[in-house]
Scaffold this motif. Structure first.
Motif, short mmCIF file in Angstrom:
data_model
loop_
_atom_site.label_atom_id
_atom_site.label_comp_id
_atom_site.label_asym_id
_atom_site.label_seq_id
_atom_site.Cartn_x
_atom_site.Cartn_y
_atom_site.Cartn_z
N GLU A 90 -77.38 -31.03 -94.50
CA GLU A 90 -76.89 -29.67 -94.67
C GLU A 90 -77.76 -28.74 -93.83
O GLU A 90 -78.81 -29.16 -93.31
CB GLU A 90 -76.94 -29.28 -96.15
N GLY A 91 -77.36 -27.50 -93.70
CA GLY A 91 -78.10 -26.55 -92.87
C GLY A 91 -79.55 -26.39 -93.27
O GLY A 91 -80.40 -26.12 -92.42
N ASP A 92 -79.86 -26.59 -94.55
CA ASP A 92 -81.25 -26.46 -95.00
C ASP A 92 -82.03 -27.77 -94.84
O ASP A 92 -83.18 -27.86 -95.21
CB ASP A 92 -81.31 -26.00 -96.45
N SER A 123 -71.72 -23.83 -93.15
CA SER A 123 -72.02 -22.93 -92.04
C SER A 123 -73.03 -23.52 -91.06
O SER A 123 -73.18 -23.01 -89.95
CB SER A 123 -72.52 -21.57 -92.55
N ALA A 124 -73.71 -24.61 -91.46
CA ALA A 124 -74.67 -25.24 -90.56
C ALA A 124 -74.91 -26.68 -90.99
O ALA A 124 -74.81 -27.02 -92.18
CB ALA A 124 -75.99 -24.47 -90.55
N PHE A 125 -75.21 -27.51 -90.01
CA PHE A 125 -75.53 -28.92 -90.24
C PHE A 125 -76.69 -29.30 -89.33
O PHE A 125 -76.92 -28.67 -88.29
CB PHE A 125 -74.34 -29.82 -89.89
N ARG A 165 -79.56 -28.80 -84.71
CA ARG A 165 -78.95 -27.92 -85.71
C ARG A 165 -77.68 -27.33 -85.10
O ARG A 165 -77.70 -26.81 -84.00
CB ARG A 165 -79.90 -26.80 -86.12
N ARG A 167 -74.56 -24.67 -85.84
CA ARG A 167 -74.21 -23.52 -86.70
C ARG A 167 -72.77 -23.07 -86.47
O ARG A 167 -72.29 -23.08 -85.34
CB ARG A 167 -75.14 -22.35 -86.41
#
Length: 171
Positions: A90-92, A123-125, A165, A167
């Motif tokens: 995940e984005g985090d 929204s991000a990976f 990353r 987005r």
């Protein structure tokens, strides 16, 4: 200029993968596509690589790729290899744990399939696609992530092996 260079790189990688089966295989390249299924809501992950390259990476010297990839040993080895060399988070940065679905030969290409629960926030990976990089130093992997018809691409290859990353801007 950067967008034009990325488009050219994508076109070259795509052309290499779509070349006629009779053409000599001179590059080590693969494509991964990640989409959220409209039907199940899951992440669907599809890797496309040259089947003989995967056999070399796994260390198999089988004379019949079709039989080997259909065997219990081939099915298990394919899933284990891909699971060990592809990571998505995940984005985090929290890892998503894909589940191996199977693989199928399509001429000299091998499709490898995984599914995973889609994260609540898409929204991000973070993508780390090391498929075949341990066997071929010139291996290039292009990972396309498609969210609501918007495509973002992570390119990894020689000199660019670190996680990427990706987005998706929200308006």
């Amino acid at each position: 200029m950067r967008a034009a260079l990325r488009l050219l790189t994508l076109a070259i990688a795509g052309a290499c993968l779509m070349a006629a089966p009779a053409a000599a295989h001179r590059v080590h390249a693969g494509v991964t596509e990640i989409v959220i299924s409209a039907t199940t809501g899951e992440l669907q992950i599809s890797h496309r690589v040259y089947s003989h390259d995967l056999l070399e990476a796994i260390g198999s010297d089988t004379p019949d790729e079709e039989v080997w990839y259909a065997s219990p040993e081939g099915i298990a080895a394919t899933g284990a290899y891909a699971a060990a060399h592809f990571r998505i988070g995940e984005g985090d940065g929290r890892l998503i744990e894909p589940e191996y679905v199977g693989a199928e030969l399509d001429g000299e290409l091998l499709w490898i399939y995984f599914v995973a629960p889609a994260p609540a926030d898409s929204s991000a990976f973070v993508v780390d696609n090391d498929l075949l990089a341990d066997a071929f130093e010139d291996q290039v992997m292009m990972t396309n992530i498609v969210i609501d018809s918007v495509v973002r691409t992570a390119m990894q290859g020689p000199g660019r092996r670190e996680p990427v990353r990706v987005r998706f801007e929200t308006n």
